[in-house]
Scaffold this motif. Structure first.
Motif, PDB file in Angstrom:
ATOM      1  N   LYS A 255      83.333  89.069  10.661  1.00  0.00           N
ATOM      2  CA  LYS A 255      83.161  87.676  10.422  1.00  0.00           C
ATOM      3  C   LYS A 255      81.931  86.924  10.895  1.00  0.00           C
ATOM      4  CE  LYS A 255      88.019  86.904   9.155  1.00  0.00           C
ATOM      5  NZ  LYS A 255      89.247  86.291   9.773  1.00  0.00           N
ATOM      6  N   VAL A 256      80.966  87.514  10.762  1.00  0.00           N
ATOM      7  CA  VAL A 256      79.733  86.776  11.273  1.00  0.00           C
ATOM      8  C   VAL A 256      79.034  86.367   9.808  1.00  0.00           C
ATOM      9  CG1 VAL A 256      79.215  87.618  13.544  1.00  0.00           C
ATOM     10  CG2 VAL A 256      78.461  89.049  11.568  1.00  0.00           C
ATOM     11  N   VAL A 257      79.361  87.145   8.852  1.00  0.00           N
ATOM     12  CA  VAL A 257      78.845  86.768   7.585  1.00  0.00           C
ATOM     13  C   VAL A 257      79.866  85.879   6.865  1.00  0.00           C
ATOM     14  CG1 VAL A 257      77.885  87.253   5.387  1.00  0.00           C
ATOM     15  CG2 VAL A 257      77.044  88.433   7.287  1.00  0.00           C
ATOM     16  N   ARG A 258      79.671  84.497   6.460  1.00  0.00           N
ATOM     17  CA  ARG A 258      80.794  83.991   5.683  1.00  0.00           C
ATOM     18  C   ARG A 258      80.541  83.839   4.055  1.00  0.00           C
ATOM     19  NH1 ARG A 258      81.530  82.347  11.011  1.00  0.00           N
ATOM     20  NH2 ARG A 258      79.697  80.938  10.993  1.00  0.00           N
TER      21      ARG A 258
ATOM     22  N   ALA B 318      67.414  85.398   7.000  1.00  0.00           N
ATOM     23  CA  ALA B 318      67.853  84.087   6.415  1.00  0.00           C
ATOM     24  C   ALA B 318      68.944  84.319   5.522  1.00  0.00           C
ATOM     25  CB  ALA B 318      66.684  83.430   5.928  1.00  0.00           C
ATOM     26  N   ALA B 319      69.079  85.364   4.802  1.00  0.00           N
ATOM     27  CA  ALA B 319      70.125  85.817   3.738  1.00  0.00           C
ATOM     28  C   ALA B 319      71.248  86.067   4.494  1.00  0.00           C
ATOM     29  CB  ALA B 319      69.733  86.869   2.850  1.00  0.00           C
ATOM     30  N   LEU B 320      71.295  86.685   5.540  1.00  0.00           N
ATOM     31  CA  LEU B 320      72.577  86.932   6.342  1.00  0.00           C
ATOM     32  C   LEU B 320      72.958  85.985   7.484  1.00  0.00           C
ATOM     33  CD1 LEU B 320      71.630  90.841   7.266  1.00  0.00           C
ATOM     34  CD2 LEU B 320      73.233  89.936   5.827  1.00  0.00           C
ATOM     35  N   GLY B 321      72.180  85.022   7.490  1.00  0.00           N
ATOM     36  CA  GLY B 321      72.348  84.097   8.523  1.00  0.00           C
ATOM     37  C   GLY B 321      72.409  84.304   9.877  1.00  0.00           C
ATOM     38  N   LEU B 405      70.318  95.018   2.138  1.00  0.00           N
ATOM     39  CA  LEU B 405      71.364  94.127   2.991  1.00  0.00           C
ATOM     40  C   LEU B 405      71.049  92.765   2.383  1.00  0.00           C
ATOM     41  CD1 LEU B 405      71.142  95.289   6.768  1.00  0.00           C
ATOM     42  CD2 LEU B 405      73.132  94.642   5.145  1.00  0.00           C
ATOM     43  N   THR B 406      69.832  92.240   1.989  1.00  0.00           N
ATOM     44  CA  THR B 406      69.499  91.086   1.416  1.00  0.00           C
ATOM     45  C   THR B 406      70.122  90.962   0.340  1.00  0.00           C
ATOM     46  OG1 THR B 406      67.375  91.678   2.507  1.00  0.00           O
ATOM     47  CG2 THR B 406      67.422  89.689   1.116  1.00  0.00           C
ATOM     48  N   ARG B 407      70.168  92.220  -0.525  1.00  0.00           N
ATOM     49  CA  ARG B 407      70.740  92.082  -2.027  1.00  0.00           C
ATOM     50  C   ARG B 407      72.132  91.671  -1.792  1.00  0.00           C
ATOM     51  NH1 ARG B 407      73.292  94.893  -5.468  1.00  0.00           N
ATOM     52  NH2 ARG B 407      73.432  96.564  -4.255  1.00  0.00           N
ATOM     53  N   LEU B 408      72.783  92.456  -0.846  1.00  0.00           N
ATOM     54  CA  LEU B 408      74.301  92.329  -0.864  1.00  0.00           C
ATOM     55  C   LEU B 408      74.528  90.835  -0.290  1.00  0.00           C
ATOM     56  CD1 LEU B 408      75.134  95.812   1.077  1.00  0.00           C
ATOM     57  CD2 LEU B 408      76.241  95.055  -1.110  1.00  0.00           C
ATOM     58  N   ALA B 409      73.738  90.289   0.559  1.00  0.00           N
ATOM     59  CA  ALA B 409      74.133  89.118   1.141  1.00  0.00           C
ATOM     60  C   ALA B 409      73.979  88.021   0.067  1.00  0.00           C
ATOM     61  CB  ALA B 409      73.206  88.740   2.336  1.00  0.00           C
ATOM     62  N   GLN B 410      73.002  88.155  -0.583  1.00  0.00           N
ATOM     63  CA  GLN B 410      72.823  87.144  -1.976  1.00  0.00           C
ATOM     64  C   GLN B 410      73.944  87.256  -2.924  1.00  0.00           C
ATOM     65  OE1 GLN B 410      69.026  88.203  -2.814  1.00  0.00           O
ATOM     66  NE2 GLN B 410      67.824  86.756  -1.515  1.00  0.00           N
TER      67      GLN B 410
END
Lengths: 258, 425
Positions: A255-258, B318-321, B405-410
């Protein structure tokens, strides 16, 4: 912001962490700052204790025209005086610090007030975003710099965290010129606290790292070995998509990516 | 005379030397040397009848032709996998059994991220110290929301009350307080122990204490059945007082349980939480992850020498926070500011999830991430220390993994915003 909302900030006498001298308490200063942001000139600042205390002038120097003091002797319980004051005046928002810097510093005062008045309490507030007639939107300061948005019905009590806007500088002259409304109150002596033995804080013993190895070689290994995780998963021959998906799934699971 | 008699006795005892065997044993090139030596493995008597140990038999010849003695038994531990040895240890620990408890000690855990924190484990240890002062007292763990912990038995949990309902998730102090009140009426525990922490422990404890009208001990660090020592006045004084029923405890107030296993039996609790709700949780809101101090960041994406495309790294963070970190090499080369350095000479981080991209894991860096729960390594070298430490290691080039990973996060973010829109509509 909302002129019809009555805001009260409760202040106490702080303690400088190095010198131990009385000062404007860190979180109470922030509570006054937040109150000034919400109510401006209409903010009421209340202290229960000695009206001759010079530190109160530091709060007054933040731009307050007056300050209310519920007069009490040293070692008295502030709770009954504050409860009677809050029930007599129509108040919508009460702001306090999380923990006082003097005395027991249990942080129980806002909770006891909320319980006796039957108001909701929001702990560790970083900011109050908006106030309407029935409710307010509040930002809580969570550990690790996170924020949570909470809507709370009026009237409520909020304890202000160190993450809130820092208290403004105090001005000495205006602080001296501010009026003090001193109210005499029925005082209740805190009997239980008189039973306590209070000493200067002993340094706490550091926890020893006990190695429960049986042999000398094991102890040597425990002292010198590099930290090794307990057999993690290694992905070598998968496609980059699968590898990235595995990492992203772990981030979602934690849960670090929401 | 005496000389004579001693030889006579040795002759009478009948210990006889075999000069030929001794000669073969001395001559390592003799074709019968091995068989003679192995025949002597058991009990060897010297000429005077004394038992002899041959120190030259111990050990083996290492790969370089040098004799090695394996005192730490490393070869046998390498043969068994690590998991098997830990299982063996678990079965060895004695089981602590509490049958038909007369009293209960409630420990309300923070369970940050669904697992017991070190603070929680210390408090469970203290609960057992308090339990030994009375007969037949069970230590009960009360936890809310999701639960990923698998080692309750080793942490010292005799009984478990797990309140997993939806109403307890997130910021729900009212529902949690109602459940604790239910526990109070149903079990009337001897003690309520809470962590004095910012993770919600102190908040819940204060609410319960105010509701029950008990005066709690806060910031307690030395507790026994009669006396409690607490910190007060911003940690400048110690207050000694009688031990109350509700205690908020500092970290390291006692040692965690490590020598016993416990039962972890579920306790039945009839929960009916029908409180008038006055606090409405709107969920966590996004914060600027790089404004969070590195030492207390929850999720760190850390870059090392294996990163070549720095723009892509910043975009991925930035994408993953994620909060950005760096190894010393990346900082020395000028790609990241000094304040971002993780490790012995930089910041000691406490992140729950630490993703190390292109960091092989110098010992100074590994010290800095010692407190991280989950470590993910992305590296091209499968043999590096970071891969050994990691819970999930990916052997690949950092660039393609970061792009993916960036693509997945977006994709995840766009899906979430779509859902929000459909909820609003």
């Amino acid at each position: 912001m909302q002129p019809n909302v009555n805001v009260i900030s409760l202040v106490s006498v702080g303690r400088h962490p190095q010198s131990g001298r009385a000062r404007r308490a860190e979180q109470d200063g922030r509570a006054v700052e937040l109150g000034l942001k919400l109510a401006g000139k209409n903010l009421t600042v209340v202290h229960a204790g000695n009206p001759q205390e010079p530190v109160l002038r530091q709060y007054a120097g933040m731009g307050l025209s007056s300050l209310t003091v519920l007069e009490q002797a040293q070692g008295c319980d502030a709770l009954p005086a504050l409860v009677s004051f809050l029930t007599e005046n129509s108040v919508n928002i009460v702001l306090t610090g999380v923990r006082s810097e003097n005395g027991e510093s249990s942080g129980m005062l806002p909770y006891l007030l909320a319980d006796q008045l039957n108001w909701p309490l929001v702990p560790r507030v970083a900011d109050i975003v908006s106030v309407s007639a029935e409710s307010a939107e509040v930002l809580l300061a969570l550990p690790r710099g996170q924020r949570r948005s909470v809507i709370v019905t009026l009237p409520f009590i909020a304890s202000v965290d160190n993450a809130a806007q820092e208290a403004r500088q105090t001005a000495f002259g205006p602080g001296l010129r501010a009026d003090f409304h001193v109210l005499a109150m029925d005082t209740v002596v805190d009997e239980a606290a008189h039973q306590w033995k209070i000493t200067a804080a002993k340094p706490r013993p550091k926890r020893l790292k006990v190695v429960k190895a049986k042999t000398a070689a094991d102890r040597m290994k425990a002292a010198t070995a590099k930290p090794v995780g307990s057999g993690g998963k290694i992905m070598k021959n998968e496609t980059p998509e699968e590898k990235a998906k595995a990492i992203f799934d772990l981030l979602l699971e934690e849960k670090v990516v929401r | 005379m005496s000389d004579f008699s001693s030889t006579a006795r040795s002759l009478n005892n009948g210990v006889r030397r075999d000069p030929r065997n001794e000669w073969i044993a001395r001559n390592r090139l003799h074709p019968l040397h091995d068989s003679v030596m192995s025949a002597r493995q058991g009990e060897v008597r010297g000429p005077s009848g004394l038992l002899r140990k041959n120190p030259h038999i111990i050990g083996f010849i290492g790969p370089n032709g040098i004799k090695r003695i394996d005192r730490a038994n490393l070869s046998s531990t390498e043969l068994n996998s690590k998991k098997r040895t830990s299982e063996a240890q678990e079965t060895l620990l004695p089981l602590h059994i509490v049958e038909n408890p007369d009293g209960y000690i409630m420990v309300v855990a923070d369970m940050v991220g669904g697992r017991l924190t070190r603070h929680d484990k210390d408090i469970l240890g203290l609960a057992h110290q308090l339990a030994t002062e009375k007969a037949a007292v069970a230590v009960v763990l009360v936890c809310f929301g999701e639960n990923k912990e698998t080692q309750f038995d080793l942490a010292g949990v005799d009984r478990l009350i797990h309140l997993a309902g939806q109403e307890f998730n997130g910021f729900a102090p009212e529902a949690r307080l109602a459940a604790l009140e239910q526990i109070e009426t149903q079990f009337y525990p001897d003690y309520w122990l809470f962590p004095d922490s910012v993770n919600g422990g102190a908040d819940l404890a204060s609410r319960l204490a105010a509701r029950l009208g008990e005066r709690p001990a806060t910031q307690a660090w030395q507790v026994n059945g009669t006396q409690t020592i607490c910190r007060g006045a911003s940690s400048s004084v110690d207050i000694s007082r009688a031990t109350p029923r509700i205690l908020m405890l500092l970290e390291e107030c006692a040692d965690a349980i490590d020598r016993t296993r416990h039962q972890v039996l579920p306790l039945a609790l009839d929960v009916n939480v029908n409180t008038k709700q006055r606090l409405f949780d709107q969920g966590q809101i996004a914060v600027d992850s790089n404004a969070v101090p590195l030492a207390e960041a929850e999720f760190i994406l850390s870059a090392g020498n294996g990163i070549h495309n720095w723009d892509q790294f910043h975009a991925a963070a930035a994408a993953l926070g994620a909060t950005e970190g760096a190894s010393r090499v990346a900082v020395d080369d000028g790609f990241m500011p000094r304040s971002r350095q993780v490790g012995a000479s930089g910041t000691w981080v406490t992140a729950r999830v630490y993703v190390a991209v292109g960091i092989s894991g110098a010992i100074q860096h590994m010290q800095g991430i010692g407190q991280c729960d989950k470590v993910v390594a992305i590296n091209t070298d499968a043999g590096c220390d970071m891969v050994k430490r990691a819970d999930l290691a990916v052997i690949a080039d950092s660039e393609e993994i970061l792009a993916e990973l960036t693509r997945l996060a977006q994709q995840h973010a766009s899906l979430a915003s779509l859902e929000e829109k459909s909820d609003a509509a």
